[in-house]
Design a protein around this motif. Structure first.
Motif, PDB file in Angstrom:
ATOM      1  N   MET A   1       0.842  -1.183   0.000  1.00 10.37           N
ATOM      2  CA  MET A   1       0.000   0.000   0.000  1.00 10.37           C
ATOM      3  C   MET A   1       0.888   1.248   0.000  1.00 10.37           C
ATOM      4  N   PRO A   2       0.731   2.117  -0.966  1.00  8.93           N
ATOM      5  CA  PRO A   2       1.610   3.292  -1.011  1.00  8.93           C
ATOM      6  C   PRO A   2       1.415   4.240   0.171  1.00  8.93           C
ATOM      7  N   TYR A   3       0.241   4.220   0.792  1.00  3.95           N
ATOM      8  CA  TYR A   3      -0.004   5.142   1.900  1.00  3.95           C
ATOM      9  C   TYR A   3       0.890   4.828   3.098  1.00  3.95           C
ATOM     10  N   ILE A   4       1.002   3.551   3.435  1.00  6.88           N
ATOM     11  CA  ILE A   4       1.794   3.154   4.602  1.00  6.88           C
ATOM     12  C   ILE A   4       3.264   3.490   4.378  1.00  6.88           C
ATOM     13  N   LYS A   5       3.781   3.123   3.219  1.00  6.09           N
ATOM     14  CA  LYS A   5       5.192   3.379   2.903  1.00  6.09           C
ATOM     15  C   LYS A   5       5.463   4.884   2.867  1.00  6.09           C
ATOM     16  N   THR A   6       4.556   5.654   2.286  1.00 10.72           N
ATOM     17  CA  THR A   6       4.729   7.100   2.232  1.00 10.72           C
ATOM     18  C   THR A   6       4.730   7.688   3.636  1.00 10.72           C
ATOM     19  N   GLU A   7       3.836   7.229   4.486  1.00 13.42           N
ATOM     20  CA  GLU A   7       3.796   7.708   5.870  1.00 13.42           C
ATOM     21  C   GLU A   7       5.108   7.398   6.578  1.00 13.42           C
ATOM     22  N   GLN A   8       5.675   6.240   6.308  1.00 13.29           N
ATOM     23  CA  GLN A   8       6.961   5.883   6.909  1.00 13.29           C
ATOM     24  C   GLN A   8       8.057   6.851   6.451  1.00 13.29           C
ATOM     25  N   TYR A   9       8.039   7.199   5.176  1.00 13.74           N
ATOM     26  CA  TYR A   9       9.003   8.182   4.673  1.00 13.74           C
ATOM     27  C   TYR A   9       8.818   9.525   5.381  1.00 13.74           C
ATOM     28  N   LEU A  10       7.583   9.954   5.537  1.00  8.76           N
ATOM     29  CA  LEU A  10       7.322  11.247   6.192  1.00  8.76           C
ATOM     30  C   LEU A  10       7.849  11.266   7.623  1.00  8.76           C
ATOM     31  N   ILE A  11       7.675  10.165   8.327  1.00  5.19           N
ATOM     32  CA  ILE A  11       8.169  10.062   9.703  1.00  5.19           C
ATOM     33  C   ILE A  11       9.696  10.151   9.715  1.00  5.19           C
ATOM     34  N   GLN A  12      10.331   9.483   8.764  1.00  6.49           N
ATOM     35  CA  GLN A  12      11.795   9.521   8.689  1.00  6.49           C
ATOM     36  C   GLN A  12      12.302  10.919   8.326  1.00  6.49           C
ATOM     37  N   ILE A  13      11.609  11.580   7.410  1.00  2.00           N
ATOM     38  CA  ILE A  13      11.993  12.945   7.039  1.00  2.00           C
ATOM     39  C   ILE A  13      11.889  13.858   8.252  1.00  2.00           C
ATOM     40  N   GLU A  14      10.787  13.758   8.973  1.00  2.00           N
ATOM     41  CA  GLU A  14      10.618  14.576  10.179  1.00  2.00           C
ATOM     42  C   GLU A  14      11.741  14.307  11.177  1.00  2.00           C
ATOM     43  N   GLN A  15      12.069  13.047  11.395  1.00  5.29           N
ATOM     44  CA  GLN A  15      13.120  12.714  12.357  1.00  5.29           C
ATOM     45  C   GLN A  15      14.474  13.244  11.902  1.00  5.29           C
TER      46      GLN A  15
ATOM     47  N   PRO B   1       2.427  18.112   6.061  1.00  2.95           N
ATOM     48  CA  PRO B   1       0.985  18.148   6.381  1.00  2.95           C
ATOM     49  C   PRO B   1       0.097  17.836   5.175  1.00  2.95           C
ATOM     50  N   LYS B   2       0.462  18.326   4.002  1.00  3.47           N
ATOM     51  CA  LYS B   2      -0.349  18.062   2.806  1.00  3.47           C
ATOM     52  C   LYS B   2      -0.338  16.573   2.480  1.00  3.47           C
ATOM     53  N   MET B   3       0.823  15.957   2.558  1.00  3.79           N
ATOM     54  CA  MET B   3       0.913  14.521   2.277  1.00  3.79           C
ATOM     55  C   MET B   3       0.121  13.718   3.320  1.00  3.79           C
ATOM     56  N   GLN B   4       0.216  14.116   4.578  1.00  2.00           N
ATOM     57  CA  GLN B   4      -0.548  13.426   5.627  1.00  2.00           C
ATOM     58  C   GLN B   4      -2.050  13.555   5.377  1.00  2.00           C
ATOM     59  N   GLN B   5      -2.468  14.719   4.897  1.00  2.00           N
ATOM     60  CA  GLN B   5      -3.880  14.927   4.577  1.00  2.00           C
ATOM     61  C   GLN B   5      -4.314  14.007   3.430  1.00  2.00           C
TER      62      GLN B   5
ATOM     63  N   LEU C   1      17.161  10.203   1.418  1.00  2.00           N
ATOM     64  CA  LEU C   1      15.805   9.799   1.819  1.00  2.00           C
ATOM     65  C   LEU C   1      14.757  10.485   0.937  1.00  2.00           C
ATOM     66  N   LEU C   2      14.950  11.751   0.665  1.00  2.00           N
ATOM     67  CA  LEU C   2      14.027  12.475  -0.216  1.00  2.00           C
ATOM     68  C   LEU C   2      14.075  11.896  -1.634  1.00  2.00           C
ATOM     69  N   ALA C   3      15.263  11.499  -2.077  1.00  2.00           N
ATOM     70  CA  ALA C   3      15.391  10.868  -3.400  1.00  2.00           C
ATOM     71  C   ALA C   3      14.640   9.541  -3.444  1.00  2.00           C
ATOM     72  N   GLU C   4      14.714   8.782  -2.359  1.00  2.00           N
ATOM     73  CA  GLU C   4      13.972   7.520  -2.280  1.00  2.00           C
ATOM     74  C   GLU C   4      12.470   7.781  -2.367  1.00  2.00           C
ATOM     75  N   LEU C   5      11.998   8.799  -1.669  1.00  2.00           N
ATOM     76  CA  LEU C   5      10.569   9.136  -1.722  1.00  2.00           C
ATOM     77  C   LEU C   5      10.184   9.569  -3.129  1.00  2.00           C
ATOM     78  N   ASP C   6      11.010  10.399  -3.760  1.00  2.00           N
ATOM     79  CA  ASP C   6      10.755  10.804  -5.145  1.00  2.00           C
ATOM     80  C   ASP C   6      10.565   9.574  -6.035  1.00  2.00           C
ATOM     81  N   THR C   7      11.495   8.647  -5.931  1.00  2.00           N
ATOM     82  CA  THR C   7      11.458   7.434  -6.760  1.00  2.00           C
ATOM     83  C   THR C   7      10.238   6.586  -6.427  1.00  2.00           C
ATOM     84  N   PHE C   8       9.987   6.379  -5.138  1.00  2.00           N
ATOM     85  CA  PHE C   8       8.858   5.559  -4.719  1.00  2.00           C
ATOM     86  C   PHE C   8       7.540   6.110  -5.287  1.00  2.00           C
ATOM     87  N   LEU C   9       7.335   7.402  -5.141  1.00  2.00           N
ATOM     88  CA  LEU C   9       6.068   7.984  -5.608  1.00  2.00           C
ATOM     89  C   LEU C   9       5.980   7.973  -7.123  1.00  2.00           C
TER      90      LEU C   9
END
Length: 105
Positions: free
Chosen positions: A1-15, A56-60, A94-102
């Motif tokens: 599910m892309p939502y779960i993986k994306t949320e994990q990326y967002l948490i890592q970016i925040e950290q 916040p936009k991605m979380q929404q 990490l941002l590059a990984e998110l770019d690729t994933f999405l």
């Protein structure tokens, strides 16, 4: 599910932002948040844009089960803005990984 993986990326970016002392406890002004420039580069730093607009936009989108963007390029902007900050290379990767994933969704 892309939502779960994306949320994990967002948490890592925040950290990563917090670990680098780039996480702000002060919200930007309404005027800064209303910028129409890419990454609000005329009113705030890239790290602020990530914290106060992008995450916040991605979380929404995730919460509402809406389509996630498939054409994003966060890593090139991060690499440009933080070109003198070798300590931020893990965050840029990490941002590059998110770019690729999405882009693959």
């Amino acid at each position: 599910m892309p939502y779960i993986k994306t949320e994990q990326y967002l948490i890592q970016i925040e950290q990563n932002l917090k670990d680098a002392n780039l996480w702000s406890s002060t919200n930007p002004s309404a005027q800064a948040l209303a910028s129409s420039s890419p990454f609000a580069c005329d009113t705030m730093g890239f790290e602020q844009w990530l914290q106060f607009i992008f995450i916040p936009k991605m979380q929404q989108l995730i919460c509402m089960k809406q389509a996630l963007p498939t054409q994003i390029a966060l890593a090139p902007m991060a690499a440009h803005v933080w070109s003198q900050r070798d300590d931020l290379n893990p965050l840029i990767r990490l941002l590059a990984e998110l770019d690729t994933f999405l882009s693959e969704q």
